[in-house]
Design a protein around this motif. Structure first.
Motif: not given
Length: 996
Positions: A433-448
Motif C-alpha cells: 500500500k505504501i509503495a502504491t501510493e508513492k507511484v499510482l493511485d490508491r489501493t483497494i483491499l482484496c475482499w478475499f
C-alpha cells in the motif's frame, strides 16, 4: 541448426583430402563422426596465430551459443585469456575488414589467423608411436625412460594421428572458412592388428560438457538426474547400441567419471558462478537487447536506508505494456509469491483483466525482499514504459544507466505524454500500500484476504455458528460505505450490534478491536470509497488476485525438479533447450514457446472472443433473466433506481467461497437491520415512495448497489447481484422497439442455459421436459422447478465418472478405487474455504489425525462393500411439506456419489416424512469433494449408516422448511447440532437423513 543438418554444411575437398566447415558446432560434429576419430580421446596443442592477430585488433573470438566449458584468467599485464575450443567463432574487426580488402586487391599478403594441431592421446596402448613400436616405445627411444613415455603434456609421441585445422584472414567471411585435415592413422596400413583403444579418461564432446555444467550450475542437478537426461536419446535402444555408446565415450560416460567431472567444476567455480550469475549474463546478453528488461539493479549494501540496498529485476513484454494501456487504466492487481524458486525470492505479479474477462500479465518483478522500495520500483518501471494510445506513435524506448552504476532501466519516450494511474487491488500487505501510493493511485483491499483473516479470527475465538454470518455481514456492511463519515457511523452501530449479542465481554472486545484494525482507520476505508467512485464510471472492478494466483499456477506448472531464478526467467521467455536433452546437438536456445509467447497469443485470441463469464456470474445473470421474465421488476420513478419483488427466500445468500446456499438466522438479522438501514439510507431517501414497497428490493443500476443481503455478502466489485441483473435487463427491454420480441430472446437464452446444464447428465438423469421439448414447454418446467426448489435449480451439476471408458481395462477393476496416498499438493496458493463456513480443530495431535484418517478409510471401504450387494439402490423419494408449506424436493445423502438430478414436477410423489428425525439448523451445507445433484430419489435405508459417512464429513440435519413461519417459531439460534457418532447414535442407523 541441429545434428541432422550438420552433414549438409560439410564441404569435402577431395584433391586436398580435407574438409571445409563453418565455425561452430559442425567442426566438432565432423571430428566426432570421423571413422579414425571414433572411440578415441583427442588432445591439442596451443592454437597459434590467433593471439597475435587479436593483439593487432584484426579479429575477435566469440564463443558458440551455450558454451560454458572453458576457463578465463588474467595475465600480469591485465590481458584476459581463456581456453581454446574447436567450435570458437572468429570475426573480423573494422581494421581486419580493411586488411582483407587489401589482401583481395593484392596489396597485402594473406595471413593465417587460426592454426591448431590436435592429436590422439594414445589411450589403451594400441596406437603406433612416433618411434615405430605399437603400444610401447622401442628399445633405445629417447622417451623410453620418461614418465608415461612423454616429455611434457603436449608431447605427441604416443600416436602418429594428427588433426590440423587452419583459417586464413581472407576466408573468415566465407560460408565454410575452417579447413580440417586428418593426417596419418593410428596404425600403419601394412599392420594386420586391429586398433582397439580403451579410454580411461573423460572424452565427452564440448557440447555435452556445456549442457552438463549448465544443468549443474543453474539447476543444481545431481549426477543421477544428469545421467538420466544423457540417456534420453537411447530410450528403448538394444544392448549393442548401448554398449557402443558407452564405448564411444562422446555422448555417454560412466557414473564415476561424470561425478568427478561435476566435482571438478564445483571446485573450479565455487561461489563465482551459479543461478544468479547465469541470470546476470542472461539479462545483459539476451533479454536486454530485446527490451524485455524494464529495470535491473544490483544491490548496493552500503546504502542501507534507500531502495539501492535491494536487488530488483522487472520483466515485461511489448504486448504486455500495450495491454497495460488498453486494460489496466482503471484497475490492476498485484500479488507476490515466494515458492517459484528455491531461494524463496519474492516474485511480484502485476496483472489486469482483458476485454474477454481473462487475466493478462503486465509485468513480473523479482527481488530479494518484498517491501515498499522493491514494489515501488516494479510499479514505477511499469508506469515509465506504458505506451500511449496513439496508433501513429512508434513508442520508442531506450536504456539508461542507474546513477550508482549498479544497473539500468528502460524508459519509453511517449509514457510521459499520458496519465496512467489505475487503482491497485492488493492483499493485506501494508508495504504494498505504501509503495502504491508513492507511484499510482490508491489501493483497494482484496475482499478475499480481508474475510479470510476475519473468518479465521471467528474460528479461533470459537464464535457460535448462528452468530457468525450476522457478524460477518455487519463487518461487510461497513466496507460497502462510500464515505468516511458513513463508515464511522456504521462503525458505531457495529459496536452496538456486537454489544447486543449473547457473547462474553472478552469476545465482544476482540470483535470490536478487529474492526478498528481493518476498517475504521481512514487509510483503509478510503480505498473502498475510491473504488466506489470508479465503479460509477466503469462497468466493474475485477478481483485481480484471482488472476495473479492463476498466473502463478501456470508458471509453477512448467517447473519440474529444482526451481531456480534462472528457471523462472527461462520458462517465461522459452530459452532452455540446450540443457533439456544433453545429447541434442543444437545451437539454438529456444526449445519451445515461452510463457510470454503463450500469454501474448492468448491475448490476441481473446480480443475477438465474447466476454467470458465465470460460472457464478453466469448463474446470477440467468437468475436475473428469470426474475425479469416473471415480471418482478418495476421502475422506481427515479433515474437508475428500480424495484424488484422479493421471493420466497429473502434470507438466503450464496457464498462466494464454495457457491453454497446459506440460510441466515432471522433473529440475528433483526439485530443487524439498523446497520443495513443506515447503509441503504442514502438510496432510500432518493426514492419517495419506498415505504409502499416494503416487499421489494431497491436497486441502483449505476453503482450496482441493492438492498438485498446478497449484495452485502458478495459486493459489486466482481459482479452485481441477480436483482441488479434483472433491473438492467428490464431497462434494456424498455429501450427496445419490440418488448415481446425482446422477452422471447431472453427466454430463449434462459432455456438454452438450462439445456446446457442438462448436457452433462447421463440420459436417465436428464429432465426431458427441459432437454428435449420446445422453448415454451421448457420455460414452464423451469418456472415450476423454481417455484418448488427456489435457488437450487441454478446450482451446477457435476457428472460422476464411474464408468469404464477404457475398452482394454479389466472389468473387475471397476469395483475398486485406490485410497493410497494423500491428495496432490496444490501448485500455488489455493483458495481456502471460508473460515466462516468451516470449523477446524487446530489442536488435534498429528498422531490422532493419522488414526482418524485410517479409521475413516476403513469405514469408506466397508460402506462400499455394503453397497455392492444392493440390486437397486435408487427408489422414489417420498416427501411432504411441513404444515402448509410448499412441497420441497430435497437432496438425499448417500454413500454413492451419483444421485439423480432434478426431475420434472409431474414425476415427483409426495408422502409425509417422519419429522422426528429432522432438526432445525441455520448452518450451511457443504460437500467437501463433489457437488451432489438435487434429487427426488432415495436410497435403501441401510445403504449409508451415519457411522460410515463419505469423505469423513459428519452430516448435519437440516430443516426441510426453514422458510416457513410456523416452523421458524420452533427454531432457536442456540439449538445444538446433534452429533451422530458411532458411540452414541446406533439407534439412528436405520434412519435416512436429508439435506435441504
Amino acid at each position: 541448426m541441429n545434428s541432422n543438418s550438420f552433414e549438409n554444411f560439410i564441404q569435402y575437398n577431395t584433391a586436398e583430402n580435407s574438409v571445409s566447415v563453418p565455425f561452430g558446432r559442425v567442426a566438432e560434429y565432423y571430428l566426432k563422426n570421423h571413422p579414425l576419430l571414433k572411440n578415441i580421446r583427442l588432445k591439442s596443442q596451443s592454437r597459434k596465430k590467433t593471439p597475435e592477430l587479436i593483439k593487432e585488433e584484426l579479429i575477435l573470438v566469440e564463443r558458440v551459443e551455450g558454451a560454458v566449458d572453458f576457463i578465463e584468467w588474467r595475465t600480469k599485464t591485465g590481458q584476459t585469456k581463456s581456453t581454446n575450443r574447436i567450435d570458437d567463432i572468429i570475426k573480423l574487426t573494422e581494421k581486419g575488414e580493411e586488411l582483407v580488402r587489401q589482401i583481395e586487391a593484392g596489396v597485402k599478403k594473406d595471413k593465417l589467423c587460426w592454426q591448431w594441431v590436435m592429436y590422439c592421446a594414445g589411450d589403451g596402448n594400441s596406437c603406433q608411436r612416433e618411434c615405430g613400436e605399437i603400444g610401447k616405445c622401442m628399445e633405445g627411444c629417447q622417451n623410453e625412460m620418461l614418465p608415461n613415455n612423454l616429455k611434457n603434456g603436449n608431447d605427441m609421441h604416443l600416436c602418429k594421428l594428427r588433426i590440423v585445422s587452419e583459417v586464413y584472414l581472407s576466408q573468415i567471411n566465407n560460408s565454410n572458412p575452417l579447413k580440417i585435415k586428418v593426417l596419418n592413422s593410428h596404425l600403419s596400413s601394412n599392420i594386420l592388428m586391429t586398433h582397439t583403444p580403451q579410454i580411461d579418461r573423460l572424452s565427452l564432446t564440448r557440447q555435452v560438457r556445456d549442457n552438463i555444467i549448465i544443468n549443474r550450475r543453474a539447476d543444481h542437478k545431481t549426477t543421477k538426474n544428469i545421467k538420466a537426461k544423457m540417456l534420453a536419446p537411447y530410450n528403448g535402444a538394444n544392448e549393442e547400441v548401448l554398449r557402443e555408446a558407452l564405448h564411444n565415450q562422446k555422448e555417454i560416460c560412466d557414473d564415476k567419471k561424470l561425478y568427478r567431472f561435476l566435482i571438478r567444476d564445483d571446485r573450479r567455480t565455487k561461489e563465482s558462478t551459479g543461478p544468479w550469475t547465469i541470470l546476470h549474463y542472461l539479462i545483459n546478453e539476451i533479454l536486454k537487447p530485446k527490451g524485455y528488461i524494464l529495470y535491473y539493479q544490483q544491490p548496493d549494501l552500503s546504502a542501507e536506508t534507500s531502495s539501492e540496498h535491494f536487488y530488483q529485476l522487472t520483466l515485461s513484454d511489448q504486448l504486455w505494456l500495450k495491454n497495460a494501456q488498453r486494460y489496466g487504466r482503471h484497475c490492476i492487481g498485484v500479488d507476490s509469491k515466494y515458492d517459484l524458486n528455491n531461494d524463496r525470492a519474492p516474485v511480484l505479479a502485476i496483472v489486469a483483466e482483458n476485454s474477454a474477462g481473462f487475466g493478462t500479465p503486465l509485468a513480473f518483478g523479482l527481488s530479494n525482499k518484498e517491501n515498499n522500495w522493491t514494489t515501488s520500483i516494479a510499479l514505477m518501471s511499469l508506469k515509465n514504459n506504458v505506451p500511449c494510445n496513439n496508433p501513429d506513435c512508434e513508442h520508442k524506448w531506450y536504456y539508461e544507466d542507474l546513477p550508482n552504476g549498479k544497473g539500468f532501466k528502460r524508459i519509453t519516450e511517449c509514457a510521459k505524454n499520458h496519465s496512467w494511474i489505475p487503482l491497485v487491488m492488493m492483499d493485506k500487505h501494508r508495504p504494498t500500500k505504501i509503495a502504491t501510493e508513492k507511484v499510482l493511485d490508491r489501493t483497494i483491499l482484496c475482499w478475499f484476504h480481508v474475510m479470510q483473516t476475519f473468518g479465521e479470527n471467528l474460528n479461533n475465538w470459537n464464535i457460535s455458528w448462528p452468530l457468525r454470518y450476522p457478524i460477518a455481514l455487519a463487518f461487510k456492511i461497513i466496507g460497502r460505505s462510500r464515505s468516511v463519515d458513513l463508515a464511522k457511523e456504521l462503525g458505531l452501530l457495529y459496536v452496538n450490534f456486537i454489544n447486543s449479542l449473547d457473547l462474553k465481554q472478552d469476545l465482544k472486545n476482540k470483535l470490536i478491536k478487529d474492526l478498528n484494525n481493518n476498517w475504521i482507520c481512514d487509510e483503509w476505508i478510503l480505498s473502498f470509497i475510491d473504488a466506489g467512485r470508479i465503479l460509477e464510471s466503469t462497468t466493474h472492478i475485477m478481483t485481480t488476485n484471482n488472476y495473479t494466483e492463476r498466473l502463478n499456477r501456470t508458471i509453477e506448472s512448467q517447473y519440474s525438479g529444482t526451481k531456480t531464478v534462472v528457471n523462472f526467467v527461462e520458462r517465461l521467455y522459452g530459452i532452455r533447450l540446450f540443457r533439456e536433452n544433453l545429447t541434442n546437438e543444437c545451437g539454438q536456445s529456444n526449445f519451445e514457446a515461452g510463457l510470454a509467447t503463450v500469454f501474448d497469443m492468448q491475448t490476441i485470441e481473446q480480443e475477438t472472443q465474447a466476454a467470458h463469464l465465470a460460472s457464478d456470474k453466469l448463474r446470477r445473470l440467468n437468475h436475473g433473466k428469470l426474475l425479469f421474465l416473471l415480471g418482478y421488476v418495476e421502475f422506481a420513478g427515479v433515474d437508475n433506481y428500480f424495484y424488484l419483488k422479493k421471493g420466497n427466500y429473502p434470507f438466503t445468500i450464496e457464498t462466494s467461497y464454495n457457491d453454497e446456499l446459506i440460510n441466515l438466522d432471522r433473529n440475528g438479522l433483526n439485530l443487524l437491520m439498523p446497520l443495513h438501514n443506515k447503509l441503504m439510507e442514502q438510496h432510500l431517501s432518493k426514492v419517495p415512495n419506498h415505504h409502499d414497497h416494503s416487499e421489494y428490493y431497491l436497486i441502483n443500476i449505476k453503482t450496482g448497489e441493492c438492498t438485498c443481503f446478497d449484495y452485502i455478502w458478495n459486493g459489486p466489485f466482481r459482479d452485481t447481484c441477480k436483482h441488479c441483473h434483472a433491473a438492467l435487463i428490464y431497462q434494456e427491454a424498455i429501450k427496445s422497439s419490440d418488448m415481446l420480441l425482446f422477452k422471447q430472446e431472453i427466454k430463449k437464452e434462459l432455456v438454452q442455459y438450462f439445456k446446457n446444464k442438462q448436457r452433462v447428465l447421463p440420459v436417465e438423469s436428464k429432465n426431458i421436459s427441459i432437454y428435449n421439448e420446445d422453448i415454451e414447454t421448457a420455460y414452464l418446467e423451469i418456472v415450476n422447478l423454481y417455484n418448488t426448489n427456489g435457488l437450487a435449480i441454478f446450482k451446477s451439476y457435476s457428472r460422476p465418472n464411474e464408468n469404464n471408458n477404457d475398452p482394454f481395462r479389466p472389468v473387475e477393476l471397476n469395483n475398486y478405487k485406490s485410497n493410497n496416498g494423500a491428495p496432490p499438493k496444490s501448485s500455488a496458493k489455493p483458495r481456502k474455504p471460508s473460515r466462516i463456513l468451516k470449523d477446524t480443530d487446530r489442536n488435534t495431535p498429528f498422531s490422532e489425525q493419522t488414526r482418524s484418517t485410517k479409521r475413516i478409510r476403513k469405514n469408506i471401504r466397508n460402506a462400499k462393500e455394503n453397497i455392492k450387494g444392493i440390486e437397486n439402490p435408487y427408489e422414489p423419494l417420498i416427501t411432504s411439506p411441513f404444515q402448509n408449506a410448499q412441497p420441497t424436493i430435497m437432496q438425499s445423502y448417500s454413500q454413492n456419489n451419483y444421485i439423480h438430478s432434478l426431475l420434472p414436477i409431474s414425476q415427483s410423489i409426495q408422502t409425509p416424512i417422519d419429522s422426528s428425525y429432522v432438526y432445525p439448523t441455520n448452518l450451511p451445507i457443504s460437500f467437501p469433494s463433489t457437488t451432489p445433484y438435487y434429487s427426488n430419489s432415495s436410497v435403501q435405508l441401510n445403504n449409508c449408516p451415519p457411522t460410515q459417512n463419505s469423505y469423513s464429513f459428519t452430516p448435519y440435519l437440516a430443516n426441510v422448511n426453514s422458510y416457513s413461519e410456523s416452523t421458524h417459531n420452533n427454531m432457536t439460534s442456540s439449538t445444538p447440532m446433534p452429533n451422530f457418532s458411532s458411540s452414541d447414535s446406533r439407534q439412528q442407523e436405520n434412519r435416512l437423513y436429508y439435506y435441504v
